[in-house]
Scaffold this active site. Structure first.
Site, mmCIF file in Angstrom:
data_model
loop_
_atom_site.group_PDB
_atom_site.id
_atom_site.type_symbol
_atom_site.label_atom_id
_atom_site.label_comp_id
_atom_site.label_asym_id
_atom_site.label_seq_id
_atom_site.Cartn_x
_atom_site.Cartn_y
_atom_site.Cartn_z
ATOM 1 C CB CYS A 106 -23.637 16.610 -6.444
ATOM 2 S SG CYS A 106 -24.849 17.177 -5.237
ATOM 3 C CG HIS A 126 -23.809 18.637 -1.702
ATOM 4 N ND1 HIS A 126 -24.223 18.775 -0.392
ATOM 5 C CD2 HIS A 126 -24.310 19.697 -2.372
ATOM 6 C CE1 HIS A 126 -24.946 19.870 -0.281
ATOM 7 N NE2 HIS A 126 -25.012 20.457 -1.469
#
Length: 189
Positions: A106, A126
């Site tokens: 992420c 992400h």
């Protein structure tokens, strides 16, 4: 053969799923996982107010190293805290120098950028962390859900946590073990 060992660094604001799912999956694979609290051994409040109790402080866990993999969960605040930590920088530099696996998910990969780890690697993050990660041109960006380039393993977010965890298991214990761990999880192929 001794079981593999993983260090998961838990900072305030970490994303819960990106912390717990890799820990659970690695433990199912027989990997000895230590959840190390960046700020000590006190419970850590994560990004969605789930509280996780570390196994050890990062300071104490570091003394038990080296580890086969160092894992950095995401979460914006968690990744920022990892990025600002001199202790995290030291651990990552040692892991990189000894050619150990580093896995980040992420926003977690932005800590790699902050600490100048894995420059030249192909990475993913992400989508909202992509621009930050690509600042300076130190990495090649991938849209893959999980990207492994040498000893740098990255992934995109909460929805890729199982794939990320299984990629760590495969890197440490092989495809067969990863398949054995995956089967009872009833994951969509």
């Amino acid at each position: 053969m001794a079981s593999k060992r993983a260090l998961v660094i838990l900072a305030k604001g970490a994303e819960e799923m990106e912390t717990v799912i890799p820990v659970d999956v690695m433990r199912r694979a027989g990997i000895k996982v230590t959840i190390a609290g960046l700020a000590g051994k006190d419970p850590v409040q994560c990004s969605r107010d789930v509280v996780i109790c570390p196994d050890a402080s990062l300071e104490d866990a570091k003394k038990e190293g080296p580890y086969d993999v160092v894992v950095l969960p995401g979460g914006n605040l968690g990744a920022q805290n990892l990025s600002e930590s001199a202790a995290v920088k030291e651990i990552l530099k040692e892991q990189e120098n000894r050619k150990g696996l580093i896995a980040a998910i992420c926003a977690g990969p932005t800590a790699l950028l902050a600490h100048e780890i894995g420059f030249g690697s192909k990475v993913t993050t992400h989508p909202l962390a992509k621009d930050k990660m690509m600042n300076g041109g130190h990495y090649t960006y991938s849209e893959n859900r999980v990207e492994k380039d040498g000893l740098i393993l990255t992934s995109r977010g909460p929805g890729t946590s199982f794939e990320f965890a299984l990629a760590i298991v495969e890197a440490l214990n092989g495809k067969e073990v990863a398949a054995q761990v995956k089967a009872p999880l009833v994951l969509k192929d």
